[in-house]
Design a protein around this motif. Sequence first.
Motif, PDB file in Angstrom:
ATOM      1  N   ILE A  72      10.070   9.833   3.632  1.00  0.00           N
ATOM      2  CA  ILE A  72       9.112   8.770   3.174  1.00  0.00           C
ATOM      3  C   ILE A  72       7.943   8.884   3.232  1.00  0.00           C
ATOM      4  N   ASP A  73       7.118   9.839   4.180  1.00  0.00           N
ATOM      5  CA  ASP A  73       5.808  10.392   3.972  1.00  0.00           C
ATOM      6  C   ASP A  73       5.434  10.809   2.455  1.00  0.00           C
ATOM      7  N   MET A  74       6.594  11.909   2.341  1.00  0.00           N
ATOM      8  CA  MET A  74       6.160  12.356   1.047  1.00  0.00           C
ATOM      9  C   MET A  74       6.195  11.417  -0.092  1.00  0.00           C
ATOM     10  N   PHE A  75       7.237  10.434  -0.160  1.00  0.00           N
ATOM     11  CA  PHE A  75       6.931   9.359  -1.253  1.00  0.00           C
ATOM     12  C   PHE A  75       5.579   8.812  -1.060  1.00  0.00           C
ATOM     13  N   MET A  76       5.093   8.296   0.047  1.00  0.00           N
ATOM     14  CA  MET A  76       4.023   7.603   0.148  1.00  0.00           C
ATOM     15  C   MET A  76       2.617   8.285  -0.117  1.00  0.00           C
ATOM     16  N   ASN A  77       2.888   9.738  -0.103  1.00  0.00           N
ATOM     17  CA  ASN A  77       1.648  10.740  -0.066  1.00  0.00           C
ATOM     18  C   ASN A  77       1.658  11.169  -1.751  1.00  0.00           C
ATOM     19  N   ASP A  78       2.700  10.750  -2.507  1.00  0.00           N
ATOM     20  CA  ASP A  78       2.734  11.194  -3.812  1.00  0.00           C
ATOM     21  C   ASP A  78       2.023   9.815  -4.679  1.00  0.00           C
ATOM     22  N   ASN A  79       0.788  10.208  -5.160  1.00  0.00           N
ATOM     23  CA  ASN A  79      -0.165   8.971  -5.698  1.00  0.00           C
ATOM     24  C   ASN A  79       0.571   8.226  -7.082  1.00  0.00           C
ATOM     25  N   ASP A  80       1.252   9.130  -7.613  1.00  0.00           N
ATOM     26  CA  ASP A  80       2.121   8.737  -9.055  1.00  0.00           C
ATOM     27  C   ASP A  80       3.103   7.725  -8.593  1.00  0.00           C
ATOM     28  N   LEU A  81       3.982   8.042  -7.392  1.00  0.00           N
ATOM     29  CA  LEU A  81       4.730   7.005  -6.917  1.00  0.00           C
ATOM     30  C   LEU A  81       4.380   5.923  -6.231  1.00  0.00           C
ATOM     31  N   TRP A  82       3.399   5.961  -5.388  1.00  0.00           N
ATOM     32  CA  TRP A  82       3.041   5.111  -4.534  1.00  0.00           C
ATOM     33  C   TRP A  82       2.130   3.946  -5.188  1.00  0.00           C
ATOM     34  N   ARG A  83       1.342   4.676  -6.337  1.00  0.00           N
ATOM     35  CA  ARG A  83       0.522   3.798  -6.943  1.00  0.00           C
ATOM     36  C   ARG A  83       1.261   2.597  -7.906  1.00  0.00           C
ATOM     37  N   ASN A  84       2.589   2.977  -8.315  1.00  0.00           N
ATOM     38  CA  ASN A  84       3.333   2.243  -8.759  1.00  0.00           C
ATOM     39  C   ASN A  84       4.624   1.533  -8.328  1.00  0.00           C
ATOM     40  N   THR A  85       4.152   1.482  -6.984  1.00  0.00           N
ATOM     41  CA  THR A  85       5.144   0.637  -6.008  1.00  0.00           C
ATOM     42  C   THR A  85       4.697  -0.810  -5.606  1.00  0.00           C
ATOM     43  N   GLY A  86       5.243  -1.657  -5.823  1.00  0.00           N
ATOM     44  CA  GLY A  86       5.199  -3.018  -5.463  1.00  0.00           C
ATOM     45  C   GLY A  86       4.729  -3.285  -3.977  1.00  0.00           C
ATOM     46  N   ARG A  87       3.866  -4.463  -3.758  1.00  0.00           N
ATOM     47  CA  ARG A  87       3.437  -4.749  -2.441  1.00  0.00           C
ATOM     48  C   ARG A  87       4.671  -4.928  -1.399  1.00  0.00           C
ATOM     49  N   THR A  88       5.648  -5.654  -1.798  1.00  0.00           N
ATOM     50  CA  THR A  88       6.944  -5.888  -0.929  1.00  0.00           C
ATOM     51  C   THR A  88       7.661  -4.687  -0.662  1.00  0.00           C
ATOM     52  N   LYS A  89       7.895  -3.759  -1.557  1.00  0.00           N
ATOM     53  CA  LYS A  89       8.505  -2.455  -1.347  1.00  0.00           C
ATOM     54  C   LYS A  89       7.525  -1.562  -0.491  1.00  0.00           C
ATOM     55  N   ARG A  90       6.339  -1.395  -0.713  1.00  0.00           N
ATOM     56  CA  ARG A  90       5.401  -0.677   0.321  1.00  0.00           C
ATOM     57  C   ARG A  90       5.560  -1.308   1.649  1.00  0.00           C
ATOM     58  N   TYR A  91       5.544  -2.547   1.748  1.00  0.00           N
ATOM     59  CA  TYR A  91       5.614  -3.130   3.059  1.00  0.00           C
ATOM     60  C   TYR A  91       7.084  -2.669   3.832  1.00  0.00           C
ATOM     61  N   VAL A  92       8.160  -2.683   3.050  1.00  0.00           N
ATOM     62  CA  VAL A  92       9.296  -2.327   3.594  1.00  0.00           C
ATOM     63  C   VAL A  92       9.541  -0.750   3.758  1.00  0.00           C
ATOM     64  N   ILE A  93       8.944  -0.103   2.830  1.00  0.00           N
ATOM     65  CA  ILE A  93       9.140   1.443   3.141  1.00  0.00           C
ATOM     66  C   ILE A  93       8.302   1.843   4.466  1.00  0.00           C
ATOM     67  N   GLN A  94       7.033   1.297   4.576  1.00  0.00           N
ATOM     68  CA  GLN A  94       6.342   1.439   5.887  1.00  0.00           C
ATOM     69  C   GLN A  94       6.773   1.138   6.972  1.00  0.00           C
ATOM     70  N   MET A  95       7.543   0.077   6.979  1.00  0.00           N
ATOM     71  CA  MET A  95       8.231  -0.385   8.293  1.00  0.00           C
ATOM     72  C   MET A  95       9.477   0.410   8.347  1.00  0.00           C
ATOM     73  N   LEU A  96      10.227   1.159   7.540  1.00  0.00           N
ATOM     74  CA  LEU A  96      11.147   1.883   7.698  1.00  0.00           C
ATOM     75  C   LEU A  96      11.031   3.319   8.405  1.00  0.00           C
ATOM     76  N   ARG A  97       9.529   3.690   8.086  1.00  0.00           N
ATOM     77  CA  ARG A  97       9.040   4.679   8.597  1.00  0.00           C
ATOM     78  C   ARG A  97       8.929   4.760  10.100  1.00  0.00           C
ATOM     79  N   ASP A  98       8.876   3.474  10.743  1.00  0.00           N
ATOM     80  CA  ASP A  98       8.926   3.388  12.176  1.00  0.00           C
ATOM     81  C   ASP A  98      10.376   3.141  12.703  1.00  0.00           C
TER      82      ASP A  98
END
Length: 358
Positions: A72-98
Amino acid sequence: MASYSIETRTLTNGDLRFKTTIIVKKDSKIVHRESKTFKKKALAKTFGIKRVNELEEGGLIKNKSVPLGELIDMFMNDNDLWRNTGRTKRYVIQMLRDCDLAKVDSNKLKSSDLIQHCKNRKAAGAKPVTIYHDVAYLRSVMKLAKPVFDITANYPVFEEAVPILIDMKLVGKSQKRTRRPTTNELERLREELETRQSYRPNGQIRIPYIDILDFSILTCMRIGEVCKITWDDLNKKHKTILVRDRKDPRKKEGNHMIVPLLGESYDIAIRQPKQSDRIFPYNPKSVTAGFQRVRNKLGIEDLRYHDLRREGASQLFEKGYSIEEVAQVTGHRNLNILWQVYTQLFPHRLHDKKLSVL
């Protein structure tokens, strides 16, 4: 640990072939195997040594599998992937990290792990539709693991797990909303919004809430679309507006659509002051927040700004527009969604049809 072995084989014509097999072990288990055949033993040996060095110096052994949290960290740190990720999906992925699930090895994820995660989320008060997002977004991250990060991830486990989670009612899809504001609610909203838009403390920008409210209903646009359209998008001759990148689940960009400005929507647009390249140069979050405050003050329950889009489509149907014509305004590619709105509005009108018994 990586190692190689060379196997000698004799062909029917007497020629020799040398097969180099590379094996990678992790925790005494084989996690990778590959082989290649050569005509000369020296070439087979050179290949074996080179491949083992490649794997041990940062290739497969290092990146074969990782805890899901690291993936998940790799996904979030990849600018090409994270920049094109919607707000709701970002929130969920960050939650899953914990979550505890983040400690599970990416290649060892089991259905039981997903089931336990969903049970934990349910116990914490999450609804099935919310938990469904956890599963769907984690799957999308894991599916990218191998092609993007060279990480092995057991994303096929979702094929087994999801039907079970549905049967257990741990995950589910959202119910179709049918909420429409009543005439009385709209009148009260306009009255209160007029008061709000005339009050500008500390020199704040005046937001024309009523014009935006009426324009949203008449055009069936999302608030984000309303606040993005520009004067250059307006065709005064044909009374149409070009809505760029309209939301489409199958395509993220390039969904431009020419929408007719029916009723008073054209006049509403024209009378806006040209103080920006945008017709409604306001933050959509600010508009929505103002609407919500007024709604709450009036005690109007279970009404969202997005419901105005359904209200607009409903009014078009009530005025006699066909489903195909309404789709030209709403931008729906799938007419089945509009059909659901239509059938929710008019089942009582079947009584007007005359039936006879032969």
